[in-house]
Motif scaffolding. Structure first.
Motif, mmCIF file in Angstrom:
data_model
loop_
_atom_site.group_PDB
_atom_site.id
_atom_site.type_symbol
_atom_site.label_atom_id
_atom_site.label_comp_id
_atom_site.label_asym_id
_atom_site.label_seq_id
_atom_site.Cartn_x
_atom_site.Cartn_y
_atom_site.Cartn_z
ATOM 1 N N PRO A 143 0.832 -1.205 0.000
ATOM 2 C CA PRO A 143 0.000 0.000 0.000
ATOM 3 C C PRO A 143 0.868 1.255 0.000
ATOM 4 C CG PRO A 143 0.051 -0.977 2.174
ATOM 5 C CD PRO A 143 0.797 -1.917 1.286
ATOM 6 N N GLU A 154 -2.599 0.488 -6.177
ATOM 7 C CA GLU A 154 -2.572 0.484 -4.721
ATOM 8 C C GLU A 154 -3.199 -0.784 -4.173
ATOM 9 O OE1 GLU A 154 -4.295 3.060 -0.956
ATOM 10 O OE2 GLU A 154 -4.602 3.721 -3.007
ATOM 11 N N SER A 155 -2.612 -1.321 -3.142
ATOM 12 C CA SER A 155 -3.142 -2.538 -2.535
ATOM 13 C C SER A 155 -4.393 -2.254 -1.720
ATOM 14 C CB SER A 155 -2.071 -3.143 -1.614
ATOM 15 O OG SER A 155 -2.614 -4.129 -0.787
ATOM 16 N N GLU A 156 -5.307 -3.227 -1.702
ATOM 17 C CA GLU A 156 -6.410 -3.166 -0.749
ATOM 18 C C GLU A 156 -5.852 -3.440 0.637
ATOM 19 O OE1 GLU A 156 -9.494 -5.850 -1.702
ATOM 20 O OE2 GLU A 156 -10.032 -4.869 -3.569
ATOM 21 N N GLU A 157 -6.259 -2.657 1.596
ATOM 22 C CA GLU A 157 -5.753 -2.815 2.957
ATOM 23 C C GLU A 157 -6.501 -3.950 3.647
ATOM 24 O OE1 GLU A 157 -3.399 -1.699 4.601
ATOM 25 O OE2 GLU A 157 -2.721 0.195 3.809
ATOM 26 N N GLU A 160 -7.643 3.271 6.907
ATOM 27 C CA GLU A 160 -7.289 2.876 5.555
ATOM 28 C C GLU A 160 -7.672 1.437 5.267
ATOM 29 O OE1 GLU A 160 -3.151 3.532 5.473
ATOM 30 O OE2 GLU A 160 -3.299 5.673 5.188
#
Length: 610
Positions: free
Chosen positions: A365, A546-549, A584
């Protein structure tokens, strides 16, 4: 925090047929047309696993050996322009220092930075601006330092000659590292990446190594026979014999002493090539097949020309900040190193995504990337303070080694960092590498620089290579990145503004090929009309998305020792660009019931959102 818990009625939720599982099993499938992180089931040890201690030590040493070529190459390339080509003992001190600082930076990156299993070490991106700065008239080596018979390495005059040059490099690296820390910890790197695509990155990385062909050719030309032998061995091991497994003795609790197969040539091609060529030079030296006259062709291929280094080097030597004196700063050096910092940051972000994919972790992320770049800046600050003459960056070679060994454990890289620290303290190790014959080094350089150039060009896989627009931008950027520095080096007197400091800044920037090529690629790519798909930004953004949190992302990229959860958990902290905040966190699902063979949930399933 948003999460979805999927539950269903079950007579006994603890029975074997009632499985508590996360949706990690869905990794590797496409969701909404985008690829997710591949499953980590192919790994022997995942990023959060801890292998047995003896395996950690073995794999940690292996990572050290994998990075060895790059770590040793940096101080050896700088030696000539630091007036140290006839002082192998000081070269050994620089090698030990870069080992030591790389160990510190590796531990910082694993514990507080990106938190992926990535080794840190010296960067080739800083070499071009460093050599450009040292080529200024102020810093050119006196002619007497080029003659071995006139150099007294213990004299104060000679010591001051090389130390004032490395102090200048130290100051430039330390100031430029503050820029990198600012870009990382402020979150500015995310904004900059919107405008930096493959057509900027490809010429920048390619021109890191291309201008160094002169240095590599000079070293190899000391004895082309030895250099070609080194190249042949490295290519043979890394390309032709890489899939051949070699039986090695192994001891285990169950089978006791037995043999196991190891892809030795695939893991250690550079080390094996260096050692065999080194041994060949030793045999040729003992048999007097190589000339003994210092002026004869091939003399520097002898192993006894630097034989006194091992006896002079101390067994233990602790590098410390300011060991060469107080760093000095010049505007020209700072601007040149900043160009190297930009190239290093772009390359490191690519390494982060590649490493996460190989170890089965979610894509990093934004907060983790910001923290990783910021910690690399801190590493460069430490490298400048200790006096390596260089900075630090993530090592692509070790990212590739993760795919070979199938061990993605963070603990292995922690051990590798400790090994680097020990090698930096053990003075004889650095001295041994400083005695490598010059043509052997030249052969290794030719192979390594070729690989780095190819890595830069490989970034073009995302762009449309049938587009005349893209071919023009890349070709023009590469050609100007070679032609302009060459002209400026031959005509430095033509750059005259009347202000000495400004003249030096312009000369350093224009003689740094990767700055010229990267700047032109950036300018043309963002001004010449072209679609996102044509420019490669569509595919590039998918790779850099962007990575999923998820829960696992927080577990992998969250700070250690409860920082941010039990300690320093202030609500204000989550607004910091490098801080993993609860706000987030994306959607996480847990399934408390088994699925049907078709993959669907029973009708009694109840979704609960928290």
């Amino acid at each position: 925090m948003n999460s979805a818990i999927t539950s269903c009625e079950h007579p006994n939720p603890l029975r074997g047929d009632g499985v508590l599982s996360s949706h990690e099993s869905d990794k590797g499938r496409k969701k909404d047309g985008q690829l997710k992180t591949p499953s980590s089931s192919h790994l022997a040890y995942g990023i959060l696993d801890i292998p047995p201690w003896y395996l950690c030590i073995f794999l940690g040493i292996q990572h050290f050996l994998t990075a060895l070529g790059g770590l040793v190459a940096v101080p050896l390339i700088l030696a000539k322009d630091l007036c140290l080509q006839h002082d192998p003992l000081t070269q050994s001190y620089l090698i030990s220092t870069i080992f030591f600082v790389s160990g510190i930076c590796t531990l910082l990156q694993v514990f507080l930075g990106i938190r992926l299993p990535i080794l840190q070490g010296g960067t080739f991106a800083f070499l071009a601006p460093s050599l450009a700065m040292l080529s200024l008239p102020t810093w050119k080596c006196p002619t007497w330092t080029l003659n071995a018979s006139l150099v007294n390495t213990s004299s104060p005059e000679f010591t001051e000659e090389w130390q004032r040059r490395i102090r200048e490099l130290q100051g430039a690296v330390m100031v430029a590292s503050c820029v990198q820390m600012l870009v990382g910890f402020s979150g500015l790197i995310g904004f900059l990446m919107r405008f930096i695509g493959p057509l900027t990155i490809a010429p920048t990385i390619s021109l890191v190594a291309l201008p160094l062909f002169d240095s590599a050719g000079d070293n190899a030309g000391i004895h082309w026979g030895i250099a070609v032998t080194t190249i042949f061995l490295i290519v043979l091991f890394s390309q032709y014999l890489k899939n051949i497994a070699v039986p090695v003795p192994v001891y285990g609790r169950e089978k006791k002493c037995h043999t196991s197969k190891l892809y030795l040539f695939q893991v250690f091609p550079v080390l094996l090539g260096l050692c065999i060529s080194w041994l060949l030079c030793f045999v040729l030296t003992v048999t007097d097949a190589l000339p003994s006259a210092p002026t004869a062709y091939g003399y520097l291929a002898r192993t006894d020309t630097r034989g006194n280094v091992l006896s002079q080097a101390p067994w233990f030597r602790f590098p410390y900040p300011g060991q060469w004196g107080l760093p000095t700063v010049s505007l020209a050096g700072v601007f040149g190193i900043i160009a190297g910092v930009i190239s290093s940051m772009v390359e490191s972000i690519g390494d982060y995504y590649a490493c996460a994919r190989l170890v089965g972790a979610p894509p990093p992320p934004k907060h983790a990337i910001n923290r990783g770049i910021g910690i690399e800046g801190l590493g460069c600050l430490l490298a400048g303070a200790w006096g390596t003459g260089n900075g630090t960056t993530s090592y692509s070679e070790n990212v590739g080694a993760l795919g070979i060994t199938r061990v993605g454990s963070r603990m292995v890289i922690v051990v590798a960092g400790c090994v680097l620290l020990l090698m930096g303290i053990f003075g004889k190790i650095g001295a041994a590498f400083a005695t490598i014959p010059t043509p052997v080094i030249g052969g290794m350089f030719l192979v390594m620089f070729g690989v780095i150039t190819a890595v830069g060009i490989s970034n073009l896989q995302h762009v449309d290579l049938n587009s005349s627009r893209n071919l023009f931008i890349f070709g023009f950027s590469i050609f100007c990145g070679l032609a302009i520095p060459n002209w400026v080096n031959k005509n430095p007197e033509r750059l005259h503004t009347g202000i000495l400091q400004l003249d030096q800044v312009i000369q350093v920037l224009l003689t740094t090929g990767m700055f010229v090529g990267g700047f032109l690629g950036f300018l043309l790519d963002n001004t010449i009309p072209g679609s996102l798909e044509e420019r490669g930004l569509l595919a590039w953004n998918q790779v850099q998305e962007e990575s999923e949190e998820t829960t696992k992302a927080l577990e992998v990229y969250g700070l250690p020792w409860g920082i941010g959860t039990r300690f320093c958990a202030s609500s204000c902290a989550r607004y910091l660009p490098f801080w993993p905040g609860e706000g987030e966190v994306g959607v996480s699902r847990l399934s408390l019931c088994p699925r049907n063979p078709s993959g669907e949930r029973p009708e009694s399933t109840v979704d609960t959102h928290m």
